[in-house]
Scaffold this motif. Structure first.
Motif, PDB file in Angstrom:
ATOM      1  N   ILE A 197      41.884  27.433  79.422  1.00 23.20           N
ATOM      2  CA  ILE A 197      42.407  28.287  78.354  1.00 23.20           C
ATOM      3  C   ILE A 197      43.601  29.097  78.848  1.00 23.20           C
ATOM      4  N   PRO A 251      46.793  28.676  70.802  1.00 24.11           N
ATOM      5  CA  PRO A 251      45.693  29.099  69.928  1.00 24.11           C
ATOM      6  C   PRO A 251      44.422  29.444  70.707  1.00 24.11           C
ATOM      7  N   HIS A 252      44.390  29.080  71.981  1.00 29.55           N
ATOM      8  CA  HIS A 252      43.204  29.341  72.805  1.00 29.55           C
ATOM      9  C   HIS A 252      43.338  30.716  73.460  1.00 29.55           C
ATOM     10  N   THR A 255      38.975  37.700  72.139  1.00 32.49           N
ATOM     11  CA  THR A 255      39.132  37.522  70.696  1.00 32.49           C
ATOM     12  C   THR A 255      38.463  38.662  69.940  1.00 32.49           C
ATOM     13  N   ASP A 258      38.906  28.381  61.539  1.00 31.61           N
ATOM     14  CA  ASP A 258      40.074  28.090  62.365  1.00 31.61           C
ATOM     15  C   ASP A 258      40.653  29.323  63.045  1.00 31.61           C
ATOM     16  N   ASP A 315      39.610  30.842  65.585  1.00 30.52           N
ATOM     17  CA  ASP A 315      39.557  30.642  67.030  1.00 30.52           C
ATOM     18  C   ASP A 315      39.447  29.150  67.313  1.00 30.52           C
ATOM     19  N   SER A 316      39.914  28.749  68.478  1.00 31.10           N
ATOM     20  CA  SER A 316      39.896  27.331  68.839  1.00 31.10           C
ATOM     21  C   SER A 316      38.519  26.919  69.335  1.00 31.10           C
ATOM     22  N   PRO A 317      38.226  25.608  69.366  1.00 31.39           N
ATOM     23  CA  PRO A 317      36.945  25.140  69.909  1.00 31.39           C
ATOM     24  C   PRO A 317      36.751  25.521  71.377  1.00 31.39           C
ATOM     25  N   THR A 358      37.854  28.308  72.850  1.00 30.25           N
ATOM     26  CA  THR A 358      37.434  29.711  72.868  1.00 30.25           C
ATOM     27  C   THR A 358      35.969  29.835  72.458  1.00 30.25           C
ATOM     28  N   ARG A 386      34.090  22.079  66.780  1.00 31.57           N
ATOM     29  CA  ARG A 386      35.283  21.727  66.020  1.00 31.57           C
ATOM     30  C   ARG A 386      34.924  21.163  64.654  1.00 31.57           C
ATOM     31  N   GLN A 443      34.068  23.883  62.337  1.00 30.44           N
ATOM     32  CA  GLN A 443      35.206  24.755  62.068  1.00 30.44           C
ATOM     33  C   GLN A 443      36.089  24.206  60.957  1.00 30.44           C
TER      34      GLN A 443
END
Length: 312
Positions: free
Chosen positions: A64, A70-71, A75, A182, A184-186, A188, A252, A255
């Motif tokens: 990351i 996006p990662h 957060t 969406d 946060d990314s998979p 994260t 994912r 999400q």
């Protein structure tokens, strides 16, 4: 006019991506669970789960940090991530804890009340529509779970309810993944899951080990730690990597796609796990488990078919 046409196309694309992610994630989880069932004859559950979490952190933190974009490591959605991580840790702990007492196909069949519960929770908490076709499929699936449990049969054991509790925790975790969406990314999401596992597993293991009697049947639930050597160390590391990949695929999926749509494709796990259990250990599920599994899969396939038609 173009905006009106493009929106459904994008929805279908994201839903199909979600389905593919679920199928890949389930394949990873079958491999992971087969390895876990074998390793539990040699190592305590908490040691295996902690090792998986540590492996995930070691992989994801630098990944990351390098990828950025996006990662992110920090957060503002951390309360949702931690709640989801706690639910997944609890669910997986219960799932693996019963492996020495039940066959893989039996545990998996009862656990697969989860996609049905996801559909109900998505309707109740996310406002996702639930029509007559979905209700019919859910009723068939729940009936299949009851048949597999066979609570009135002479062979019924209360421990068979543990995978059902696992299913509730897992379902709630995936509904939270849809809530995060969406934002946060998979990667994260995966980091917070395995990171919380590193903290929660030792605490859970210590409490369970203190409460349960130290007998042969519960030896795999003792809080013991020792460094495996050679092939054992490589196997534990591999389980961690495979589980992490499966978790990212599954996160994912929930999400980007409708939770009620992708959930039925979790059922791909059942025939794969049953086939592997038969090939490796000669496990043949009982008649009630076979009938219940068939009903669950039938309800899931019908639900998935209806959802894909509606999204087309």
């Amino acid at each position: 006019m173009s905006l009106y046409i493009d929106a459904p196309v994008m929805a279908v694309s994201r839903n199909l991506q979600g389905v593919l992610c679920v199928l890949l994630g389930m394949a990873m989880f079958v491999i992971q669970d087969v390895m876990m069932k074998s390793l539990l004859t040699q190592y305590p559950l908490w040691m295996l789960m902690l090792s998986r979490g540590e492996m995930g952190v070691v992989i994801l933190v630098p990944l990351i940090a390098v990828l950025g974009g996006p990662h992110r490591l920090v957060t503002p959605l951390w309360p949702l991530h931690l709640a989801r991580a706690a639910l997944i840790t609890l669910a997986f702990s219960l799932f693996y804890a019963v492996f020495p007492f039940m066959g893989l196909a039996e545990v998996s069949t009862i656990f697969f009340a989860a996609p049905l519960i996801i559909a109900v929770m998505a309707w109740a908490f996310l406002g996702e529509e639930i029509g007559p076709h979905r209700i019919f499929a859910l009723l068939v699936g729940f009936a299949g779970v009851l048949v597999a449990l066979n609570p009135t049969g002479a062979a019924f054991r209360p421990i068979a309810l543990v995978p059902l509790l696992c299913a509730v925790g897992y379902a709630a975790a995936q509904v939270l993944a849809r809530k995060i969406g969406d934002r946060d990314s998979p990667l994260t999401m995966g980091l917070y899951t395995v990171g919380a596992m590193v903290v929660l597993v030792p605490l859970t293991g210590a409490v369970v080990s203190a409460v349960l009697p130290d007998i042969i049947e519960t030896r795999h639930l003792r809080w013991d730690w020792y460094l495996p050597q050679g092939a054992g160390l490589a196997q534990i590391a591999l389980v961690g990597v495979i589980g992490l990949v499966g978790l990212i695929f599954l996160s994912r999926a929930y999400q980007i796609a409708n939770a009620g749509l992708v959930a039925p494709f979790d059922y791909a796990y059942l025939p794969m796990a049953t086939a592997m259990a038969y090939l490796l250990w000669g496990e043949v599920p009982g008649l009630s488990t076979q009938i219940g599994m068939s009903m669950i899969i039938a309800g899931g396939i019908y639900l998935g078919y209806r959802e894909l038609r509606a999204a087309a």
